[in-house]
Design an enzyme around this catalytic site. Sequence first.
Site, PDB file in Angstrom:
ATOM      1  N   VAL A 143      -4.573   1.322   0.974  1.00 46.23           N
ATOM      2  CA  VAL A 143      -4.068   2.683   0.791  1.00 46.23           C
ATOM      3  C   VAL A 143      -4.837   3.325  -0.360  1.00 46.23           C
ATOM      4  O   VAL A 143      -5.043   2.700  -1.401  1.00 46.23           O
ATOM      5  CB  VAL A 143      -2.552   2.681   0.486  1.00 46.23           C
ATOM      6  CG1 VAL A 143      -2.079   4.068   0.057  1.00 46.23           C
ATOM      7  CG2 VAL A 143      -1.761   2.207   1.702  1.00 46.23           C
ATOM      8  N   LYS A 144      -5.258   4.552  -0.100  1.00 44.11           N
ATOM      9  CA  LYS A 144      -5.903   5.328  -1.171  1.00 44.11           C
ATOM     10  C   LYS A 144      -4.933   6.435  -1.562  1.00 44.11           C
ATOM     11  O   LYS A 144      -4.503   7.225  -0.719  1.00 44.11           O
ATOM     12  CB  LYS A 144      -7.206   5.927  -0.641  1.00 44.11           C
ATOM     13  CG  LYS A 144      -7.820   6.953  -1.573  1.00 44.11           C
ATOM     14  CD  LYS A 144      -9.177   7.369  -1.046  1.00 44.11           C
ATOM     15  CE  LYS A 144      -9.714   8.583  -1.771  1.00 44.11           C
ATOM     16  NZ  LYS A 144     -11.095   8.874  -1.436  1.00 44.11           N
ATOM     17  N   THR A 145      -4.589   6.452  -2.842  1.00 49.26           N
ATOM     18  CA  THR A 145      -3.649   7.473  -3.284  1.00 49.26           C
ATOM     19  C   THR A 145      -4.099   8.017  -4.632  1.00 49.26           C
ATOM     20  O   THR A 145      -5.244   7.796  -5.035  1.00 49.26           O
ATOM     21  CB  THR A 145      -2.212   6.900  -3.290  1.00 49.26           C
ATOM     22  OG1 THR A 145      -1.286   7.958  -3.477  1.00 49.26           O
ATOM     23  CG2 THR A 145      -1.979   5.863  -4.379  1.00 49.26           C
TER      24      THR A 145
END
Length: 269
Positions: free
Chosen positions: A171-173
């Site tokens: 996940v890229k956040t």
Amino acid sequence: MDWGMKNRMAQIIKPDTGRALMLAIDHGYFLGPTSGLEAPGKTISPLIPYCDSLMLTRGILRTSIDASIPTPIVLRVSGGTSILGDLSNEGITTTIKEAVRMNVAAVALSIFVGSEHEKETLLGLSDLINEGQEYGIPVLAVTAVGKEMGRDARYLGLASRIAAELGASIVKTYYCKDFNKVVNNCPVPIVIAGGKKLPEKEALEMAYAAVSDGAVGVDMGRNIFQSEAPVAMINAVRSVIHENAKPDKAYKLFLDLKKKNKSKKVKKK
Ligand code: R5P
């Protein structure tokens, strides 16, 4: 995890440190000719030796990146919108066959939790994961932030957890206050985007805080390629990610390398 999936994940998250330095240059897919990426090949080629993987679209990969580089590719496969319209109304732009053809390490798409198109983007993520599973290709989900979406731990934690629940491998956040809560509630590795260009020291502080809170690394773009000294900056970020260098030390490295590179250029003249 299947061998192919494991192998691809190990190309992105380096097994010796358990960390990842991804260089994001996919901005043009909705921003057009982003500042610093007007001629992407030229800007990026000096940076390639220092990143663990490169995130971009197929158009820039084919036109601007030398096919002989060993750097793993994370292919942006969502789009169909621009800053002039509703960004959350994205769809899948690139087939999984195309991703296989380009020998990618992972595919990436954005989800827009809480937006009008929440359902379509989450089902798009699910479809991509189903296809990725068939070929052993991990999917990186980007939790997009927009005008109507938050940037706090509650929102980013919700979006990150949903991405993981649907099967995203990474996940890229965004970094936020209480970021450790986002990480602790997400069972898959998290990387942070850099966001808008900050002064170099602040960007290094953010990267350090993110990995200290449990992120595996960064998928950073503007804070590297828009830096006044991009090669010095990527090396400084690298020292934070892979050597746990404290921000002051990393910033000193940035200043030293910036000075060195400048004097090299003067000598060349
Ligand atoms: C966002 O959806 C895209 O992947 C961006 O290109 C990426 O987040 C940019 O990285 P940065 O915010 O560090 O410039």
